[in-house]
Design an enzyme around this catalytic site. Structure first.
Site, PDB file in Angstrom:
ATOM      1  CE  LYS A  44      -4.322  -1.552   2.082  1.00 21.50           C
ATOM      2  NZ  LYS A  44      -5.349  -1.419   3.090  1.00 21.50           N
ATOM      3  CE  LYS A  95      -6.117  -7.279  -2.924  1.00 16.75           C
ATOM      4  NZ  LYS A  95      -5.916  -7.279  -1.478  1.00 16.75           N
ATOM      5  CE  LYS A 113     -13.637  -2.432  -0.513  1.00 19.95           C
ATOM      6  NZ  LYS A 113     -13.343  -2.320   1.129  1.00 19.95           N
TER       7      LYS A 113
HETATM    8  P1  TYM Z   1     -11.473  -5.413   2.855  1.00 22.40           P
HETATM    9  O1  TYM Z   1     -12.492  -4.319   3.407  1.00 22.40           O
HETATM   10  O2  TYM Z   1      -9.972  -4.979   2.378  1.00 22.40           O
HETATM   11  O3  TYM Z   1     -11.942  -6.705   2.186  1.00 22.40           O
HETATM   12  C1  TYM Z   1     -13.050  -7.051   2.733  1.00 22.40           C
HETATM   13  C2  TYM Z   1     -13.011  -8.652   2.654  1.00 22.40           C
HETATM   14  O4  TYM Z   1     -13.069  -9.069   1.224  1.00 22.40           O
HETATM   15  C3  TYM Z   1     -12.117  -9.795   1.071  1.00 22.40           C
HETATM   16  N1  TYM Z   1     -11.380  -9.665  -0.258  1.00 22.40           N
HETATM   17  C4  TYM Z   1     -11.129 -10.509  -1.518  1.00 22.40           C
HETATM   18  N2  TYM Z   1     -11.527 -11.769  -1.306  1.00 22.40           N
HETATM   19  C5  TYM Z   1     -11.357 -12.435  -2.582  1.00 22.40           C
HETATM   20  N3  TYM Z   1     -10.827 -11.647  -3.586  1.00 22.40           N
HETATM   21  C6  TYM Z   1     -10.491 -10.498  -3.779  1.00 22.40           C
HETATM   22  N4  TYM Z   1     -10.260 -10.137  -4.682  1.00 22.40           N
HETATM   23  C7  TYM Z   1     -10.662  -9.832  -2.448  1.00 22.40           C
HETATM   24  N5  TYM Z   1     -10.585  -8.417  -2.195  1.00 22.40           N
HETATM   25  C8  TYM Z   1     -10.913  -8.374  -0.751  1.00 22.40           C
HETATM   26  C9  TYM Z   1     -10.811  -9.472   2.106  1.00 22.40           C
HETATM   27  O5  TYM Z   1     -10.113 -10.495   2.136  1.00 22.40           O
HETATM   28  C10 TYM Z   1     -11.727  -9.484   3.122  1.00 22.40           C
HETATM   29  O6  TYM Z   1     -11.987 -10.494   3.819  1.00 22.40           O
HETATM   30  N6  TYM Z   1      -8.519  -5.977   7.200  1.00 22.40           N
HETATM   31  C11 TYM Z   1      -9.750  -6.098   6.536  1.00 22.40           C
HETATM   32  C12 TYM Z   1     -10.955  -5.779   7.344  1.00 22.40           C
HETATM   33  C13 TYM Z   1     -10.847  -6.237   8.694  1.00 22.40           C
HETATM   34  C14 TYM Z   1     -11.176  -7.481   9.315  1.00 22.40           C
HETATM   35  C15 TYM Z   1     -10.828  -7.337  10.554  1.00 22.40           C
HETATM   36  C16 TYM Z   1     -11.361  -8.637   8.638  1.00 22.40           C
HETATM   37  C17 TYM Z   1     -10.682  -5.336   9.902  1.00 22.40           C
HETATM   38  N7  TYM Z   1     -10.568  -5.955  11.024  1.00 22.40           N
HETATM   39  C18 TYM Z   1     -11.189  -8.505  11.589  1.00 22.40           C
HETATM   40  C19 TYM Z   1     -11.473  -9.828   9.663  1.00 22.40           C
HETATM   41  C20 TYM Z   1     -11.435  -9.739  10.888  1.00 22.40           C
HETATM   42  C21 TYM Z   1      -9.990  -5.555   4.979  1.00 22.40           C
HETATM   43  O7  TYM Z   1      -9.177  -4.506   4.865  1.00 22.40           O
HETATM   44  O8  TYM Z   1     -10.786  -6.157   4.326  1.00 22.40           O
END
Ligand code: TYM
Length: 334
Positions: free
Chosen positions: A111, A195, A198
């Site tokens: 990032k 991947k 967003k």
């Molecule tokens: P975030 O908001 O980036 O993404 C949310 C969830 O979507 C999954 N994801 C994907 N899965 C498959 N293919 C993709 N291309 C893809 N892009 C995103 C992410 O793996 C995620 O599960 N740090 C986390 C949010 C968070 C969290 C937590 C998750 C904060 N605290 C505690 C679990 C437990 C995040 O940024 O997700």
């Protein structure tokens, strides 16, 4: 008891990767385990978020949860910032985690690239807050996409070191990541090596949950592929990242393995496969988008659900925080 915790950041439009890697799994789990599913607004502000939009984005994630099929009476749905215990525990964990552990986090490196000194301190300690999100509920299972694997390993390391340092064996569980299936790593429609994300500047790289039928049809039609028909075996598929990705998406949406998808489409070209994929996407994604729009038309109802969820979540988190404070040795009146 088995308990699930997971969340999504309100930092942009949700896409098919988020749905298949996370939301769909939450829905599948809600009747099997106690689920805490939150909106990670405190994680979102590790990069600039417009204050006038943050609450609306938070409601949008909540709407996506409900539209995907989470039942707010069954799963506890809430905004992270509304349950203060997360950050209290995160501070303690900041003092447990080692700098060397955070220095290894690949997502921070990706990032920030070469401009590490301009990143917020919050972005750096972000995985520590994530560990607190999970452990403040003593969650045992965390459904996430593949990209969160390293953060889950860190969570386990923090739990283990806390338990050791404070001679509190088993106080925090070592949570299991739930990452399996073809939906755990959905790739860009423009590049099988990146991947779906967003932050990709090209909207053609992803299917958004709010895309309508026309947008979905067009994006699938334009998705990058190769000219060969689909192969019969997985080995041959793996060597073709774009084809592999589309077959994986089909499988994740249809509840089939890639092998099952190939059993049906082997020998057919993308001229036949893409329309079938687009149709399946429209069937599953378009109704979610339509329901999200309906739910967003009644923000007061979404707020009631979020406030109720926050109250239920705090009722579980507060006693765990109190126990943790006692273990750490913080002052309390005798
Ligand atoms: P975030 O908001 O980036 O993404 C949310 C969830 O979507 C999954 N994801 C994907 N899965 C498959 N293919 C993709 N291309 C893809 N892009 C995103 C992410 O793996 C995620 O599960 N740090 C986390 C949010 C968070 C969290 C937590 C998750 C904060 N605290 C505690 C679990 C437990 C995040 O940024 O997700």
């Amino acid at each position: 008891p088995e308990r699930v915790l997971s969340g999504v950041q309100p930092s942009g439009a949700l896409h098919l990767g988020n749905y298949l890697g996370a939301l769909k799994k939450f829905v599948d789990l809600q009747h099997r385990m106690q689920c805490f599913i939150f909106v990670a607004d405190q994680h979102a502000i590790t990069v600039w978020q417009e204050p006038a939009q943050l609450a609306a984005q938070t409601r949008e994630i909540a709407a996506a949860y409900l539209a995907s099929g989470l039942d707010p009476k069954v799963a506890t749905i809430f905004p992270q910032s509304a349950v203060r215990a997360h950050v209290d525990l995160a501070w303690i964990f900041n003092c447990v985690a080692r700098l060397g552990w955070l220095d290894r986090m690949t997502q921070f490196k990706e990032k920030t690239g070469k401009h590490k000194e301009r990143a917020s301190v919050g972005l750096y300690t972000y995985p520590v807050l994530q560990a607190a999100d999970i452990l403040i509920y003593k969650a045992t299972h965390v459904p996430v996409g593949e990209d969160q694997k390293q953060h889950l390993e860190l969570t386990r390391d923090i739990a283990q070191k806390f338990n050791n340092d404070f001679a509190a064996p088993g106080f925090f569980p070592l949570p299991e990541p739930l990452i399996e299936g073809p939906g755990a790593r959905v790739m860009s429609l423009r590049d099988g090596a990146a991947k779906m994300s967003k932050s990709d500047p090209s909207d053609y790289s992803r299917i958004n949950l709010l895309d309508d039928k026309d947008a979905i049809d067009q994006k699938v039609r334009k998705a990058r592929t190769d000219p060969e028909p689909l192969p019969a075996d997985l080995e041959a598929l793996r060597a073709r990242p774009e084809a592999d990705n589309l077959v994986g998406i089909y499988g994740a949406l249809a509840g089939q393995t890639k092998a099952e998808v190939l059993a049906r489409f082997a020998g057919q070209g993308f001229g036949a496969f893409k329309p079938a994929l687009a149709e399946l996407m429209v069937e599953t994604i378009a109704p979610i988008g339509a329901e999200m729009r309906r739910l967003l038309g009644d923000p007061a109802e979404l707020d009631r659900i979020l406030a109720d969820g926050a109250e239920r979540a705090a009722a579980v988190a507060e006693p765990i925080l109190e126990e943790t404070r006692r273990i750490v040795g913080f002052w309390r009146a005798v």
